[in-house]
Each structure stands twice: as structure tokens, then as C-alpha cells.
Design an enzyme around this catalytic site. Sequence first.
Site, PDB file in Angstrom:
ATOM      1  N   GLU A 170      -3.266 -51.594  31.768  1.00 10.34           N
ATOM      2  CA  GLU A 170      -3.807 -50.934  30.567  1.00 10.34           C
ATOM      3  C   GLU A 170      -3.774 -49.417  30.701  1.00 10.34           C
ATOM      4  O   GLU A 170      -3.457 -48.693  29.753  1.00 10.34           O
ATOM      5  CB  GLU A 170      -5.249 -51.395  30.325  1.00 10.34           C
ATOM      6  CG  GLU A 170      -5.356 -52.872  29.971  1.00 10.34           C
ATOM      7  CD  GLU A 170      -6.792 -53.348  30.085  1.00 10.34           C
ATOM      8  OE1 GLU A 170      -7.546 -53.152  29.131  1.00 10.34           O
ATOM      9  OE2 GLU A 170      -7.164 -53.893  31.142  1.00 10.34           O
ATOM     10  N   HIS A 229      10.181 -61.192  18.145  1.00  9.99           N
ATOM     11  CA  HIS A 229       8.983 -61.106  17.287  1.00  9.99           C
ATOM     12  C   HIS A 229       7.748 -61.687  17.994  1.00  9.99           C
ATOM     13  O   HIS A 229       6.803 -62.090  17.333  1.00  9.99           O
ATOM     14  CB  HIS A 229       9.179 -61.840  15.956  1.00  9.99           C
ATOM     15  CG  HIS A 229      10.497 -61.572  15.288  1.00  9.99           C
ATOM     16  ND1 HIS A 229      10.662 -60.630  14.297  1.00  9.99           N
ATOM     17  CD2 HIS A 229      11.724 -62.121  15.490  1.00  9.99           C
ATOM     18  CE1 HIS A 229      11.916 -60.624  13.914  1.00  9.99           C
ATOM     19  NE2 HIS A 229      12.584 -61.512  14.625  1.00  9.99           N
ATOM     20  N   SER A 262      -3.566 -17.135  34.360  1.00  9.29           N
ATOM     21  CA  SER A 262      -3.010 -18.469  34.608  1.00  9.29           C
ATOM     22  C   SER A 262      -3.274 -18.935  36.033  1.00  9.29           C
ATOM     23  O   SER A 262      -2.899 -20.040  36.403  1.00  9.29           O
ATOM     24  CB  SER A 262      -1.500 -18.468  34.329  1.00  9.29           C
ATOM     25  OG  SER A 262      -0.862 -17.441  35.065  1.00  9.29           O
ATOM     26  N   GLN A 303       3.842 -19.219  29.238  1.00 12.22           N
ATOM     27  CA  GLN A 303       2.865 -19.516  30.291  1.00 12.22           C
ATOM     28  C   GLN A 303       2.190 -20.876  30.045  1.00 12.22           C
ATOM     29  O   GLN A 303       1.668 -21.487  30.960  1.00 12.22           O
ATOM     30  CB  GLN A 303       1.807 -18.399  30.329  1.00 12.22           C
ATOM     31  CG  GLN A 303       0.723 -18.590  31.360  1.00 12.22           C
ATOM     32  CD  GLN A 303      -0.085 -17.320  31.557  1.00 12.22           C
ATOM     33  OE1 GLN A 303       0.373 -16.388  32.201  1.00 12.22           O
ATOM     34  NE2 GLN A 303      -1.274 -17.259  30.988  1.00 12.22           N
ATOM     35  N   LYS A 322     -14.396 -62.615  34.690  1.00 18.91           N
ATOM     36  CA  LYS A 322     -13.307 -61.733  34.258  1.00 18.91           C
ATOM     37  C   LYS A 322     -12.519 -61.121  35.404  1.00 18.91           C
ATOM     38  O   LYS A 322     -13.066 -60.744  36.438  1.00 18.91           O
ATOM     39  CB  LYS A 322     -13.863 -60.571  33.412  1.00 18.91           C
ATOM     40  CG  LYS A 322     -14.363 -60.954  32.037  1.00 18.91           C
ATOM     41  CD  LYS A 322     -13.267 -61.402  31.079  1.00 18.91           C
ATOM     42  CE  LYS A 322     -12.390 -60.275  30.590  1.00 18.91           C
ATOM     43  NZ  LYS A 322     -13.066 -59.430  29.605  1.00 18.91           N
ATOM     44  N   TYR A 340      11.705 -13.544  27.319  1.00 17.56           N
ATOM     45  CA  TYR A 340      10.405 -14.103  27.693  1.00 17.56           C
ATOM     46  C   TYR A 340       9.325 -13.729  26.678  1.00 17.56           C
ATOM     47  O   TYR A 340       9.281 -12.602  26.180  1.00 17.56           O
ATOM     48  CB  TYR A 340      10.000 -13.584  29.087  1.00 17.56           C
ATOM     49  CG  TYR A 340       8.619 -14.051  29.529  1.00 17.56           C
ATOM     50  CD1 TYR A 340       8.466 -15.276  30.165  1.00 17.56           C
ATOM     51  CD2 TYR A 340       7.482 -13.280  29.289  1.00 17.56           C
ATOM     52  CE1 TYR A 340       7.197 -15.727  30.558  1.00 17.56           C
ATOM     53  CE2 TYR A 340       6.215 -13.726  29.668  1.00 17.56           C
ATOM     54  CZ  TYR A 340       6.085 -14.947  30.299  1.00 17.56           C
ATOM     55  OH  TYR A 340       4.841 -15.385  30.674  1.00 17.56           O
ATOM     56  N   SER A 343     -15.545 -57.481  35.633  1.00 11.33           N
ATOM     57  CA  SER A 343     -16.458 -57.033  34.596  1.00 11.33           C
ATOM     58  C   SER A 343     -17.872 -57.030  35.156  1.00 11.33           C
ATOM     59  O   SER A 343     -18.231 -57.884  35.957  1.00 11.33           O
ATOM     60  CB  SER A 343     -16.373 -57.982  33.393  1.00 11.33           C
ATOM     61  OG  SER A 343     -17.573 -57.921  32.642  1.00 11.33           O
TER      62      SER A 343
END
Length: 463
Positions: free
Chosen positions: A295, A161, A28, A327, A288, A322, A282
Amino acid sequence: MTDKTSNQMWGGRFAAGPDAIMEAINASIGFDKRLAAQDIAGSRAHAAMLAATGIISDKDAEAMREGLLTVLSEIEGGTFEFSIALEDIHMNVEARLKDIIGEPAGRLHTGRSRNDQVATDFKLWVRDQLDSFEAGLLALIRALLDQAEAGADWVMPGFTHLQTAQPVTWGHHMMAYVEMFGRDLGRVRDARARMNECPLGAAALAGTSFPIDREMTAKALGFDRPAANSLDAVSDRDFALEFLSSASICAMHLSRFAEELVIWSSAQFRFVTLSDRFSTGSSIMPQKKNPDAAELIRAKIGRIFGANVALMTVMKGLPLAYSKDMQEDKEQVFDASDNLMLALAAMEGMVRDMQANCPSLETAAASGFSTATDLADWLVRVLNMPFREAHHVTGSLVAVAEARGSDLPELSLEDMRQVHSGITSDIFEVLGVHNSVASRTSYGGTAPVQVRAQIARWKERLS
Ligand code: ARG
């Protein structure tokens, strides 16, 4: 005699070292190196306690202290060589300590196990994230309060709505998010208070026969108390799950807001202008300006939900105490936390910079028969009409307006009286959007006086 290739930490009973595949699935260190500072803090607290209780000598403890500080500075300075053969951060640190201070390093693991060690390290790490989470929420809430204060009187359409419902105020809409992020803040604070118990000293699972002082290590690491059951202490990952579940709920709030910003900044809505600092262009369409930050916030939320589901699934069938399955807790939490902090900061930046487009908001607020409910309420209040009948009469008026291609305030008194003769010219007063929002003074309503009262309450709460 132990084979040279078997593990130097636990290889006593092994004749050979692990297969390369075993090493790959088992190690790990590739990710838990992020726990280095917490691991060293835990070891320092443990070493000091071992000396204070007479379990090791002061001289050994002092060597450990010095050595651990050296290891920390090597890790922070980027000169530390992490070894996959040493599996994880715990054994990497201890092995390096042995290189530096020699024999006393072998006494550090007295009365402790990697099981309580990892639980402690990870808890310390998650606790720091809860603190950053709290700070991120507070910054975002403050940005929303500033927007709300600036626009307590600005009218905009309220939707149900996603259809125009009734006019609301910009401030009211901003304050709705303050309530949401405020609940997130409450969840973070609750989780932090509940998780602040120290696993160190639970050892492998059953506690230890050495006369350790768990109060001392708990206090040294900023915990409120030691965890009360050693089996639970080493197998509990609730703290990580509470972090992920409160992160998930907050992420859902962030995503809803991000969605609104995407809609609001479109050419069709033009409710807000996002700043250049939080938009992109863009490569083909020169006109644009894209709301990419919103987003990406909306999308990153999937990773946070995913981490929550993944860790719940890891934990759900594990017998006490454990198991190595655990892990798999870390990468999920690391990724979720990195993305949550980024999303919170990006949202705060967007909110601080965004400009409400008041004329568009007001035009939109007045369209779509948005004050039809105000009209119905007038019929109830002034003509003592039952609300159901008022609803029906108003519906007829909307139909008349719709047939004419006009809005309600553009109907003449004559038009109105054809539908109901009791209507007088006073009715036009309630059809304006500013009057409409100003009238909604019920507690928690959209009237500017109510919004200002809520802003004041929040400022008081945060001061
Ligand atoms: N790397 C391990 C983990 O993250 C540390 C604990 C290992 N314990 C053990 N008994 N093998 O969970």
C-alpha cells in the site's frame, strides 16, 4: 567599506545584510548540504586544473586540496557548522576553507561560478542516484526471475477488466513485470549516458577568459566530455527531469504491481501469502495481516509524480541562462529519489518472500469459464468453423453451463451436442487449464515452454 552584516562572499556592493525573510527564502543550505561530497569533489578537480594550467600556483592548489579534505571530514564527522547566512553548500564550504587555509581559498573561485558549480554538483548527485536506481531494478528483476522460474508451470487466472479471461502461468505474469522493469532499466541507462557531460567551466553563463582545461575537470569527475554550450550547461536540468520521468514510469509499474499484491493477498483471492517481514497487524482486529508495504509503495508514487510535475513547472518559463528558480530543483529530486529507492527495495523484499498459493490459483484459473476461448478454438480447428460462429456456439454453451450453475468441463457431451451436433468427446481435453496454457506456445505466449525461453533470454541479458 562594506557593512559587516553584508554577505562576505558577494556583499561588496551591499550596504546592509538581508532581511530575515529574505534569508529564509533564499538559503538552500538546509537541503543542499546533501551535495557536500559532490561539491568538494568538484572543487578538488577545479583546483587541480587551475594549477595544471598555471592559473594558480601548485602550492595554493596543494593547500586547497588539503583544506578541502579537512572540510569533507568535518562534514562527514558531523562537526561542521552550517551557516544560513552563507546561503548554500558552495559558500559554506568555501568560507570554511578560508578559515582553514587562509588567503589561497579566495583563488578557488577563479574561472568558475556557483552556476556551473551547482549544475556540476547536482549532476554528480543525480548520476549516483541513476546508478542506485539501476542496482535496485536489477535486484528486483532477479527476484522476479526467481519467482518466474519456480512457477513457470503454475496456472492462475489471467484477467482483462479484472474479469477472468484465460488461464495464464504464474511465471508468465512475473515475466510481464520483468519486461516492464527491464524497460525502466533501459531508460535509466539511456539517461545516464546522455547526462554524462560536465558543466564545470561554463562559469556564470558565458565561459571564462582564463585558460582553463575543461577536458581535464570533466575526466577527473568521471564525465565523458565537457558540456558544449556554456549557456545550456548552467541552465540545463534535463538530467534531473529524465531521472524524475524515468522514476515516474517505474513508480507507475511498482504501483500496479503493489495493487495486484493487495488484491492477491486478500481473503477473497488468497493468491499469495506475503511474509510477516513485509506485513503488519491491526491493533484491534487480531486476525488481520495487512499488506502495508504494498500500500505504501502504491501511495509513495504520488510524491514521485509530484516531483516530476513540480520541476517541469519550475523550468518551463525560464529564460536562459541560470535563474534562482532552479534552486527549487533539489528537494523534489531528493525526496523522489529517497522514496523510489525505498519502494524498489520494499518491492524486491516482498517479491522474494511471497508464497504463491497454487491450489487457490488453480481453482480460480479453472472457474469463470476461463477456457471458453480454448473451446471456440477447438471448434475452429477440428470442425473448420469460422471463428465468429465458434464464438457464438461457445457463448451458447457458456449460457447453458451458467444456467446449471456449473463450469464448462462439467457439461455432458449430450449437453454440448444439443448446442452443436459436430462436437465430440475430444473437446474435453482442451477445457483443462493445464492443457489450455500449454497450448499457447506462440512467441511471447503463456505456455511454460515460452516462459522458460523468456527467462533464459533475460538471464543471458543480465549475465
Ligand atoms: N544555491 C544555488 C542553487 O541551488 C546555487 C547557485 C546560485 N547562483 C547564483 N547566481 N545565485 O541554485
